[in-house]
Design a protein around this motif. Structure first.
Motif, PDB file in Angstrom:
ATOM      1  N   HIS A 104      -2.283 -85.038  92.473  1.00  0.00           N
ATOM      2  CA  HIS A 104      -2.661 -86.010  91.392  1.00  0.00           C
ATOM      3  C   HIS A 104      -3.622 -85.520  90.168  1.00  0.00           C
ATOM      4  CE1 HIS A 104      -2.583 -87.834  95.637  1.00  0.00           C
ATOM      5  NE2 HIS A 104      -2.220 -88.971  94.856  1.00  0.00           N
ATOM      6  N   ARG A 105      -3.367 -84.333  89.950  1.00  0.00           N
ATOM      7  CA  ARG A 105      -3.919 -83.655  88.880  1.00  0.00           C
ATOM      8  C   ARG A 105      -5.210 -84.063  88.753  1.00  0.00           C
ATOM      9  NH1 ARG A 105       1.286 -84.203  84.507  1.00  0.00           N
ATOM     10  NH2 ARG A 105       2.600 -82.995  85.970  1.00  0.00           N
ATOM     11  N   GLU A 106      -6.174 -83.627  89.687  1.00  0.00           N
ATOM     12  CA  GLU A 106      -7.636 -83.952  89.631  1.00  0.00           C
ATOM     13  C   GLU A 106      -8.424 -82.769  90.297  1.00  0.00           C
ATOM     14  OE1 GLU A 106      -7.240 -88.661  90.515  1.00  0.00           O
ATOM     15  OE2 GLU A 106      -7.733 -87.190  92.162  1.00  0.00           O
ATOM     16  N   ILE A 107      -9.507 -82.502  89.643  1.00  0.00           N
ATOM     17  CA  ILE A 107     -10.633 -81.618  90.091  1.00  0.00           C
ATOM     18  C   ILE A 107     -11.498 -82.447  90.746  1.00  0.00           C
ATOM     19  CG2 ILE A 107     -11.979 -79.686  89.487  1.00  0.00           C
ATOM     20  CD1 ILE A 107      -9.898 -78.984  87.207  1.00  0.00           C
ATOM     21  N   VAL A 108     -12.163 -82.143  91.943  1.00  0.00           N
ATOM     22  CA  VAL A 108     -13.093 -83.195  92.544  1.00  0.00           C
ATOM     23  C   VAL A 108     -14.164 -82.424  93.042  1.00  0.00           C
ATOM     24  CG1 VAL A 108     -13.176 -84.981  94.347  1.00  0.00           C
ATOM     25  CG2 VAL A 108     -10.891 -84.525  93.162  1.00  0.00           C
ATOM     26  N   LEU A 109     -15.133 -82.918  92.593  1.00  0.00           N
ATOM     27  CA  LEU A 109     -16.570 -82.513  93.276  1.00  0.00           C
ATOM     28  C   LEU A 109     -17.140 -83.521  94.214  1.00  0.00           C
ATOM     29  CD1 LEU A 109     -19.426 -80.569  91.439  1.00  0.00           C
ATOM     30  CD2 LEU A 109     -19.744 -82.074  93.487  1.00  0.00           C
ATOM     31  N   GLY A 143     -35.321 -88.134  92.281  1.00  0.00           N
ATOM     32  CA  GLY A 143     -35.038 -87.083  93.100  1.00  0.00           C
ATOM     33  C   GLY A 143     -33.633 -86.829  93.077  1.00  0.00           C
ATOM     34  N   LEU A 144     -32.645 -87.940  92.843  1.00  0.00           N
ATOM     35  CA  LEU A 144     -31.295 -87.820  92.740  1.00  0.00           C
ATOM     36  C   LEU A 144     -30.804 -87.056  91.537  1.00  0.00           C
ATOM     37  CD1 LEU A 144     -30.028 -91.468  94.139  1.00  0.00           C
ATOM     38  CD2 LEU A 144     -30.375 -89.242  95.340  1.00  0.00           C
ATOM     39  N   LEU A 145     -31.735 -87.195  90.475  1.00  0.00           N
ATOM     40  CA  LEU A 145     -31.424 -86.534  89.183  1.00  0.00           C
ATOM     41  C   LEU A 145     -31.595 -85.247  89.188  1.00  0.00           C
ATOM     42  CD1 LEU A 145     -30.602 -86.707  86.130  1.00  0.00           C
ATOM     43  CD2 LEU A 145     -33.015 -86.929  85.773  1.00  0.00           C
ATOM     44  N   LYS A 146     -32.701 -84.703  90.034  1.00  0.00           N
ATOM     45  CA  LYS A 146     -32.780 -83.079  90.341  1.00  0.00           C
ATOM     46  C   LYS A 146     -31.634 -82.571  91.192  1.00  0.00           C
ATOM     47  CE  LYS A 146     -36.961 -81.905  91.429  1.00  0.00           C
ATOM     48  NZ  LYS A 146     -38.274 -81.701  92.253  1.00  0.00           N
ATOM     49  N   ALA A 147     -31.368 -83.453  92.223  1.00  0.00           N
ATOM     50  CA  ALA A 147     -30.232 -82.770  93.038  1.00  0.00           C
ATOM     51  C   ALA A 147     -28.852 -82.724  92.210  1.00  0.00           C
ATOM     52  CB  ALA A 147     -30.091 -83.751  94.165  1.00  0.00           C
ATOM     53  N   ALA A 148     -28.625 -83.624  91.249  1.00  0.00           N
ATOM     54  CA  ALA A 148     -27.493 -83.571  90.360  1.00  0.00           C
ATOM     55  C   ALA A 148     -27.524 -82.521  89.561  1.00  0.00           C
ATOM     56  CB  ALA A 148     -27.128 -84.940  89.797  1.00  0.00           C
ATOM     57  N   MET A 187     -24.569 -87.087  88.146  1.00  0.00           N
ATOM     58  CA  MET A 187     -23.980 -86.059  87.587  1.00  0.00           C
ATOM     59  C   MET A 187     -22.825 -86.248  86.598  1.00  0.00           C
ATOM     60  SD  MET A 187     -22.884 -82.938  90.563  1.00  0.00           S
ATOM     61  CE  MET A 187     -22.144 -84.352  91.543  1.00  0.00           C
ATOM     62  N   THR A 188     -22.168 -87.404  86.579  1.00  0.00           N
ATOM     63  CA  THR A 188     -21.295 -87.913  85.558  1.00  0.00           C
ATOM     64  C   THR A 188     -22.209 -88.245  84.474  1.00  0.00           C
ATOM     65  OG1 THR A 188     -20.094 -88.901  87.185  1.00  0.00           O
ATOM     66  CG2 THR A 188     -19.503 -89.559  85.289  1.00  0.00           C
ATOM     67  N   VAL A 189     -23.226 -88.770  84.576  1.00  0.00           N
ATOM     68  CA  VAL A 189     -23.939 -89.239  83.330  1.00  0.00           C
ATOM     69  C   VAL A 189     -24.404 -87.834  82.768  1.00  0.00           C
ATOM     70  CG1 VAL A 189     -25.961 -90.037  82.341  1.00  0.00           C
ATOM     71  CG2 VAL A 189     -24.776 -91.226  84.352  1.00  0.00           C
ATOM     72  N   LEU A 190     -24.652 -86.698  83.344  1.00  0.00           N
ATOM     73  CA  LEU A 190     -25.007 -85.569  82.735  1.00  0.00           C
ATOM     74  C   LEU A 190     -23.904 -85.057  82.089  1.00  0.00           C
ATOM     75  CD1 LEU A 190     -27.567 -84.050  85.508  1.00  0.00           C
ATOM     76  CD2 LEU A 190     -28.220 -84.582  83.112  1.00  0.00           C
ATOM     77  N   VAL A 191     -22.716 -84.671  82.915  1.00  0.00           N
ATOM     78  CA  VAL A 191     -21.787 -84.055  81.963  1.00  0.00           C
ATOM     79  C   VAL A 191     -21.127 -84.901  80.976  1.00  0.00           C
ATOM     80  CG1 VAL A 191     -19.130 -83.723  82.672  1.00  0.00           C
ATOM     81  CG2 VAL A 191     -20.867 -83.293  84.415  1.00  0.00           C
ATOM     82  N   VAL A 192     -21.144 -86.441  80.948  1.00  0.00           N
ATOM     83  CA  VAL A 192     -20.818 -87.032  79.514  1.00  0.00           C
ATOM     84  C   VAL A 192     -21.795 -86.910  78.451  1.00  0.00           C
ATOM     85  CG1 VAL A 192     -20.895 -89.372  78.715  1.00  0.00           C
ATOM     86  CG2 VAL A 192     -19.725 -88.887  80.681  1.00  0.00           C
TER      87      VAL A 192
END
Length: 449
Positions: A104-109, A143-148, A187-192
């Motif tokens: 499916h041409r995807e890199i998944v985390l 806490g979730l932001l630190k984990a991301a 994590m998505t927000v950080l990468v964007v």
């Protein structure tokens, strides 16, 4: 005497009416006005559920938690590039894996969900207070932001190398369940917001699928990133609906029915406008996909149907008092019902009947729906809601980043990979009282080395 009796009758009738509305409220009511999802957009959900489930099975050749009858048929063990266990991550975050899906041409985390017998996961949940963490013009779970941030610090190089190796046809997918869903969304927000770390990957190639999503970001951010974040909710799942902080929910897991009833009672006397006005209130992120399989006064499960929208008001605000409130949170049930719903959608798609809406019109409606949601948030005076003037639509249909979407670093490539701690410093600062304040003009604050 007659006046007091009359007041007693009024109070009794009011309480009876409230009890009837709460006890007869079902999860299907949350999305009854939403349009149905198409099989093309919903297709990744069941297989990404199986990728997340692969976190629970260290040996996919001898699985213990594989979906019955399907197993991990579409998860190639050779495609798992990296697997982080509890020994690798310690108390910082849940285990996760990096997987390349060449079919499916995807890199998944993929990040696994909460482990109820592990104290470290509770520490991640409890590392938060109301309004503690500001980020990108809104509030997120600290806490979730630190984990991301921790996972990205470990895996930015791996993801960047994979994107370079497999080329521009591959998408970058973040997914997770429960606790992991909140981490994946942030994590998505950080990468964007820092796409230069990933060789300026287009925003349209970044996606997130949050399964049984946790409330991890404020309403303005939930609507703002609806073009890249998708949340999947099964019928009556309690976690996307309760505004109670995550640490209280799982800390009271053994008295969860009592807690949910008290939340219902409290929210009954709270106006929706007050909820919108509170910028610290957290919500489930992005576009919502609601899997509906039960109806009022009808026993058993029915063929599931999937509805989708980008809601602003009524965004899963009502706790559902049902016997399946907690079971609908299970990843195995989500995988099973999403797969069944996808098969039913494909069957109906293959019927030789002219489609009511052409594909290009449907793709265009996604853009219009996102713009309408942003406009609706602005109309409701949601704090820090993004303005339509800041959202620029590119020729390929993706949303171009504005000042709030732009990368948070202008360092040249020769400077190497910037630290995620520096990213956090560039997004906000502290005032004289030590409180976190978002920088009004981040571009002026960035120092070019």
């Amino acid at each position: 005497m007659s006046v007091s009796c009359g007041l007693e009758w009024v109070v009794c009738l009011g309480c009876t009416r409230w009890a009837w509305k709460r006890l007869t409220y079902i999860g299907a009511y949350d999305s009854e006005t939403w349009p149905a999802a198409s099989p093309g957009e919903f297709e990744p959900v069941p297989r990404l559920c199986r990728v997340v489930l692969a976190n629970y099975d260290p040996d996919l050749s001898n699985p213990k938690f594989a979906p019955p009858g399907r197993g991990y048929a579409d998860v190639d063990p050779n495609g798992i590039v990296k697997r982080a266990t509890y020994a690798d991550v310690g108390n910082r975050c849940p285990p996760y894996l990096v997987y390349v899906d060449e079919a499916h041409r995807e890199i998944v985390l993929a990040v696994r969900g909460l482990n109820l017998v592990r104290n470290a996961d509770y520490k991640v949940l409890m590392d938060n207070k109301l309004g503690m963490q500001m980020f990108d013009g809104g509030y997120v779970h600290h806490g979730l932001l630190k984990a991301a941030q921790y996972i990205l610090e470990r895996e930015t190089g791996t993801l960047r190398d994979l994107l370079r190796r497999y080329g521009p046809e591959y998408k970058l997918i973040f997914t997770g369940h429960s606790l992991g869903s909140g981490i994946a969304a942030l994590m998505t927000v950080l990468v964007v917001n820092n796409r230069k770390e990933f060789d300026n990957i287009p925003r349209s190639r970044i996606k997130c699928y949050a399964l049984a999503p946790a409330r991890c970001m404020s309403l303005n951010l939930a609507v703002k990133y609806a073009d890249v974040i998708n949340s999947v909710v099964l019928q009556d799942d309690f976690l996307p609906r309760t505004p109670t902080p995550l640490e209280y929910i799982f800390g009271s897991i053994f008295c969860l029915p009592c807690l949910l009833f008290l939340i219902c009672l409290r929210d009954t006397f709270r106006q929706d406008k007050r909820k919108f006005k509170d910028p610290r209130r957290l919500y489930a992120p992005g576009r919502m996909y609601h899997i509906v399989e039960r109806k009022f006064c009808r026993c058993g499960r029915f063929p599931p149907e999937v509805r989708t929208a980008i809601p602003v008001e009524g965004r899963f605000e009502h706790i559902v008092l049902s016997c399946s409130t907690t079971s609908d949170h299970g990843l195995a049930w989500i995988e099973r019902e999403s797969q069944k719903a996808l098969e039913l959608m494909n069957e109906s798609e293959n019927v030789m009947v002219p489609p009511p809406q052409q594909k290009m019109e449907r793709l265009q409606s996604f853009e219009e729906e996102h713009k309408s949601a942003l406009q609706r948030a602005k109309t409701l005076d949601v704090p820090h809601a993004a303005d339509l003037s800041e959202e620029e639509i590119q020729e390929d249909g993706s949303t171009a980043p504005s000042d709030t979407h732009s990368e948070t670093t202008t360092e040249p490539k020769s400077a190497g990979r910037s630290s995620w701690d520096k990213l956090m410093e560039k997004l906000f600062t502290r005032d004289e009282d030590g409180k976190l304040v978002v920088k009004k003009d981040m571009a002026k604050e960035i120092v070019v080395e």
